[in-house]
Design a protein around this motif. Structure first.
Motif, PDB file in Angstrom:
ATOM      1  N   ALA A   1       0.524  -2.037 -15.576  1.00 26.68           N
ATOM      2  CA  ALA A   1      -0.311  -1.860 -14.265  1.00 26.68           C
ATOM      3  C   ALA A   1      -0.060  -2.453 -13.118  1.00 26.68           C
ATOM      4  N   ALA A   2       0.988  -3.326 -13.153  1.00 16.57           N
ATOM      5  CA  ALA A   2       1.567  -4.172 -11.896  1.00 16.57           C
ATOM      6  C   ALA A   2       3.123  -4.239 -12.192  1.00 16.57           C
ATOM      7  N   SER A   3       3.665  -3.128 -12.373  1.00 20.09           N
ATOM      8  CA  SER A   3       5.018  -2.844 -12.584  1.00 20.09           C
ATOM      9  C   SER A   3       5.945  -1.770 -11.642  1.00 20.09           C
ATOM     10  N   LEU A   4       6.961  -1.966 -11.333  1.00 26.24           N
ATOM     11  CA  LEU A   4       7.811  -0.868 -10.821  1.00 26.24           C
ATOM     12  C   LEU A   4       7.679   0.329 -11.618  1.00 26.24           C
TER      13      LEU A   4
ATOM     14  N   ALA B   1       0.767  -1.198  -0.015  1.00 30.37           N
ATOM     15  CA  ALA B   1       0.171  -0.087   0.090  1.00 30.37           C
ATOM     16  C   ALA B   1       0.907   1.398   0.002  1.00 30.37           C
ATOM     17  N   GLU B   2       1.940   1.212   0.627  1.00 27.59           N
ATOM     18  CA  GLU B   2       2.791   2.396   0.831  1.00 27.59           C
ATOM     19  C   GLU B   2       3.675   2.661  -0.694  1.00 27.59           C
ATOM     20  N   MET B   3       4.118   1.604  -1.011  1.00 27.16           N
ATOM     21  CA  MET B   3       4.897   1.697  -2.259  1.00 27.16           C
ATOM     22  C   MET B   3       4.179   2.117  -3.274  1.00 27.16           C
ATOM     23  N   ARG B   4       2.744   1.616  -3.495  1.00 30.56           N
ATOM     24  CA  ARG B   4       1.982   1.948  -4.513  1.00 30.56           C
ATOM     25  C   ARG B   4       1.611   3.444  -4.760  1.00 30.56           C
ATOM     26  N   GLY B   5       2.023   4.184  -4.118  1.00 26.76           N
ATOM     27  CA  GLY B   5       2.030   5.743  -4.102  1.00 26.76           C
ATOM     28  C   GLY B   5       3.441   6.188  -4.797  1.00 26.76           C
ATOM     29  N   VAL B   6       4.322   5.426  -4.541  1.00 26.12           N
ATOM     30  CA  VAL B   6       5.543   5.831  -5.057  1.00 26.12           C
ATOM     31  C   VAL B   6       5.998   5.192  -6.426  1.00 26.12           C
ATOM     32  N   LEU B   7       5.539   3.994  -6.747  1.00 28.44           N
ATOM     33  CA  LEU B   7       5.963   3.551  -8.027  1.00 28.44           C
ATOM     34  C   LEU B   7       4.893   3.711  -9.086  1.00 28.44           C
ATOM     35  N   ALA B   8       5.153   3.174 -10.385  1.00 32.38           N
ATOM     36  CA  ALA B   8       4.443   3.556 -11.494  1.00 32.38           C
ATOM     37  C   ALA B   8       3.124   2.622 -11.651  1.00 32.38           C
ATOM     38  N   GLY B   9       3.066   1.537 -11.130  1.00 33.69           N
ATOM     39  CA  GLY B   9       2.198   0.432 -11.065  1.00 33.69           C
ATOM     40  C   GLY B   9       0.847   0.877 -10.218  1.00 33.69           C
ATOM     41  N   ASP B  10       0.035   0.684 -10.876  1.00 32.74           N
ATOM     42  CA  ASP B  10      -1.506   0.882  -9.861  1.00 32.74           C
ATOM     43  C   ASP B  10      -2.259  -0.238  -9.729  1.00 32.74           C
ATOM     44  N   ALA B  11      -1.946  -1.480  -9.999  1.00 28.67           N
ATOM     45  CA  ALA B  11      -2.959  -2.603  -9.747  1.00 28.67           C
ATOM     46  C   ALA B  11      -3.176  -2.967  -8.259  1.00 28.67           C
TER      47      ALA B  11
ATOM     48  N   PHE C   1      11.398  -3.397   4.380  1.00 24.82           N
ATOM     49  CA  PHE C   1      10.325  -2.484   5.032  1.00 24.82           C
ATOM     50  C   PHE C   1      10.220  -2.533   6.435  1.00 24.82           C
ATOM     51  N   VAL C   2      10.165  -1.380   7.242  1.00 31.24           N
ATOM     52  CA  VAL C   2      10.095  -1.505   8.614  1.00 31.24           C
ATOM     53  C   VAL C   2       8.472  -0.794   8.959  1.00 31.24           C
ATOM     54  N   ARG C   3       7.775  -1.236   9.792  1.00 35.94           N
ATOM     55  CA  ARG C   3       6.426  -0.848  10.072  1.00 35.94           C
ATOM     56  C   ARG C   3       6.500   0.592  10.467  1.00 35.94           C
ATOM     57  N   ALA C   4       5.642   1.427  10.072  1.00 36.31           N
ATOM     58  CA  ALA C   4       5.726   2.856  10.378  1.00 36.31           C
ATOM     59  C   ALA C   4       6.102   3.101  11.807  1.00 36.31           C
ATOM     60  N   ASP C   5       5.559   2.548  12.939  1.00 36.96           N
ATOM     61  CA  ASP C   5       5.589   2.797  14.144  1.00 36.96           C
ATOM     62  C   ASP C   5       7.000   2.438  14.822  1.00 36.96           C
TER      63      ASP C   5
ATOM     64  N   TRP D   1      21.129  -3.259  -4.271  1.00 33.55           N
ATOM     65  CA  TRP D   1      19.632  -2.892  -4.291  1.00 33.55           C
ATOM     66  C   TRP D   1      19.318  -1.527  -4.785  1.00 33.55           C
ATOM     67  N   PHE D   2      18.020  -1.474  -5.329  1.00 31.88           N
ATOM     68  CA  PHE D   2      17.659  -0.318  -5.994  1.00 31.88           C
ATOM     69  C   PHE D   2      16.620   0.444  -5.206  1.00 31.88           C
ATOM     70  N   VAL D   3      16.620   1.758  -5.476  1.00 35.78           N
ATOM     71  CA  VAL D   3      15.676   2.415  -4.394  1.00 35.78           C
ATOM     72  C   VAL D   3      15.000   3.510  -5.201  1.00 35.78           C
ATOM     73  N   PRO D   4      13.799   3.610  -5.344  1.00 40.15           N
ATOM     74  CA  PRO D   4      13.039   4.651  -6.302  1.00 40.15           C
ATOM     75  C   PRO D   4      13.521   5.754  -5.715  1.00 40.15           C
ATOM     76  N   PRO D   5      13.734   7.308  -6.597  1.00 39.59           N
ATOM     77  CA  PRO D   5      14.238   8.338  -5.977  1.00 39.59           C
ATOM     78  C   PRO D   5      13.275   9.108  -5.247  1.00 39.59           C
ATOM     79  N   GLU D   6      11.901   8.810  -5.129  1.00 40.72           N
ATOM     80  CA  GLU D   6      11.110   9.360  -4.131  1.00 40.72           C
ATOM     81  C   GLU D   6      11.251   8.654  -2.530  1.00 40.72           C
ATOM     82  N   ASP D   7      11.746   7.752  -2.616  1.00 41.77           N
ATOM     83  CA  ASP D   7      11.996   7.216  -1.238  1.00 41.77           C
ATOM     84  C   ASP D   7      12.991   7.756  -0.532  1.00 41.77           C
ATOM     85  N   HIS D   8      12.657   9.067   0.064  1.00 46.65           N
ATOM     86  CA  HIS D   8      13.685   9.965   0.566  1.00 46.65           C
ATOM     87  C   HIS D   8      14.233   9.528   1.897  1.00 46.65           C
ATOM     88  N   ALA D   9      13.582   8.863   2.731  1.00 46.31           N
ATOM     89  CA  ALA D   9      13.913   8.291   3.908  1.00 46.31           C
ATOM     90  C   ALA D   9      14.898   7.141   3.841  1.00 46.31           C
TER      91      ALA D   9
END
Length: 153
Positions: free
Chosen positions: A150-153, A23-33, A86-90, A118-126
């Motif tokens: 629709a289901a891609s990085l 759910a978190e990465m869907r806002g960062v990556l191109a795919g929206d499936a 991934f680490v849980r937000a809290d 490893w690869f990191v999307p440029p929008e993942d600033h933290a």
């Protein structure tokens, strides 16, 4: 906190984390499936090709790292490919991601890996802030050939 490998069939403790990560990465990556809840766990639970490292506090999963042990043919050895971390937000800001990468370094040395990548999307600033402190950027360019947009990085 304890970090341990989760073999196939024993990955249920990270099911909710996989859904949160998707759910978190869907806002960062191109795919929206959209992903049905539990679909990622269903895919990973029996998969012996994907290795899973998880961080726990007691029985509660705080984070995970999905990785692969791959051939490195130039030096006729092996290398590690960290695919997702991934680490849980809290639970963020407590050094959990750094400790999981440290565990992967230890495992890589035991397996005689040439490197861990490893690869990191440029929008993942933290994530980028951490990785720039603990690793080096090789200067290589990354490319992707989208087979299902629709289901891609």
């Amino acid at each position: 906190m304890m970090i341990r490998l989760l073999p196939p069939g024993e990955r249920a403790p990270i099911g909710a984390l996989l859904d949160a990560y998707a759910a978190e990465m869907r806002g960062v990556l191109a795919g929206d499936a959209a992903l049905a809840p539990g679909a990622a766990l269903e895919m990973l639970q029996p998969d012996a090709r994907t290795e899973v490292l998880a961080a726990f506090e007691g029985e509660e999963a705080l984070g995970f790292a999905l990785f692969f042990d791959l051939p490195e043919v130039v030096f006729a050895r092996r290398c590690g490919q960290l695919d997702d971390l991934f680490v849980r937000a809290d639970a963020r800001g407590k050094g959990i991601a750094r400790r999981m990468i440290g565990e992967l370094q230890t495992l890589g040395r035991q397996r005689n890996w040439t490197h861990l990548r490893w690869f990191v999307p440029p929008e993942d600033h933290a994530a980028l802030a951490l990785y720039q402190r603990i690793a080096e950027e090789p200067g290589w360019r990354s490319f992707i050939l989208r087979l299902d947009p629709a289901a891609s990085l």
